[in-house]
Design a protein around this motif. Structure first.
Motif, PDB file in Angstrom:
ATOM      1  N   TYR A  12      -5.323  50.634 -58.641  1.00 11.76           N
ATOM      2  CA  TYR A  12      -4.477  50.485 -57.460  1.00 11.76           C
ATOM      3  C   TYR A  12      -3.038  50.115 -57.810  1.00 11.76           C
ATOM      4  CZ  TYR A  12      -9.051  50.955 -55.626  1.00 11.76           C
ATOM      5  OH  TYR A  12     -10.307  51.458 -55.383  1.00 11.76           O
ATOM      6  N   LEU A  46      -8.577  60.764 -57.392  1.00 12.90           N
ATOM      7  CA  LEU A  46      -9.704  60.211 -56.660  1.00 12.90           C
ATOM      8  C   LEU A  46      -9.875  58.792 -57.176  1.00 12.90           C
ATOM      9  CD1 LEU A  46     -12.043  60.598 -54.678  1.00 12.90           C
ATOM     10  CD2 LEU A  46     -13.404  61.444 -56.591  1.00 12.90           C
ATOM     11  N   ASP A  49     -12.838  53.783 -55.089  1.00  9.88           N
ATOM     12  CA  ASP A  49     -13.438  53.515 -53.776  1.00  9.88           C
ATOM     13  C   ASP A  49     -13.606  54.778 -52.934  1.00  9.88           C
ATOM     14  OD1 ASP A  49     -10.859  54.098 -52.958  1.00  9.88           O
ATOM     15  OD2 ASP A  49     -10.492  52.166 -52.016  1.00  9.88           O
ATOM     16  N   ALA A  51     -11.124  56.854 -52.141  1.00  9.61           N
ATOM     17  CA  ALA A  51      -9.850  57.240 -51.525  1.00  9.61           C
ATOM     18  C   ALA A  51      -9.217  58.383 -52.321  1.00  9.61           C
ATOM     19  CB  ALA A  51      -8.898  56.044 -51.474  1.00  9.61           C
ATOM     20  N   VAL A  52      -8.526  59.248 -51.609  1.00  8.63           N
ATOM     21  CA  VAL A  52      -7.884  60.408 -52.217  1.00  8.63           C
ATOM     22  C   VAL A  52      -6.372  60.212 -52.184  1.00  8.63           C
ATOM     23  CG1 VAL A  52      -7.502  62.891 -51.978  1.00  8.63           C
ATOM     24  CG2 VAL A  52      -9.761  61.924 -51.529  1.00  8.63           C
ATOM     25  N   VAL A  53      -5.712  60.535 -53.299  1.00  6.26           N
ATOM     26  CA  VAL A  53      -4.257  60.558 -53.370  1.00  6.26           C
ATOM     27  C   VAL A  53      -3.874  62.013 -53.539  1.00  6.26           C
ATOM     28  CG1 VAL A  53      -2.208  59.795 -54.623  1.00  6.26           C
ATOM     29  CG2 VAL A  53      -4.176  58.264 -54.407  1.00  6.26           C
TER      30      VAL A  53
END
Length: 62
Positions: A12, A46, A49, A51-53
């Motif tokens: 993160y 990816l 958790d 979540a996709v960027v």
């Protein structure tokens, strides 16, 4: 997950893509970084958790 010294950036952190590659599959277009991030060749990510960027390639201007 990272056992390097100094430790790689977390999944993160803004510089998360600087983490070491622990599994590379260039034929499939992805790599797993030691911080748990899956990095795709189009620069999408990816996160652990789920979540996709979105891909974030720099724009080239002429």
């Amino acid at each position: 997950m990272c056992k390097h010294q100094p430790a790689c950036p977390t999944a993160y952190a803004p510089d998360r893509e600087a983490a070491h590659v622990i599994v590379a599959h260039p034929d499939q277009g992805w790599s797993l970084l030691c911080n748990g991030v899956v990095l795709f060749e189009d620069t999408g990510l990816l996160l652990p958790d789920g979540a996709v960027v979105a891909p974030h390639r720099a724009l080239v201007t002429a």
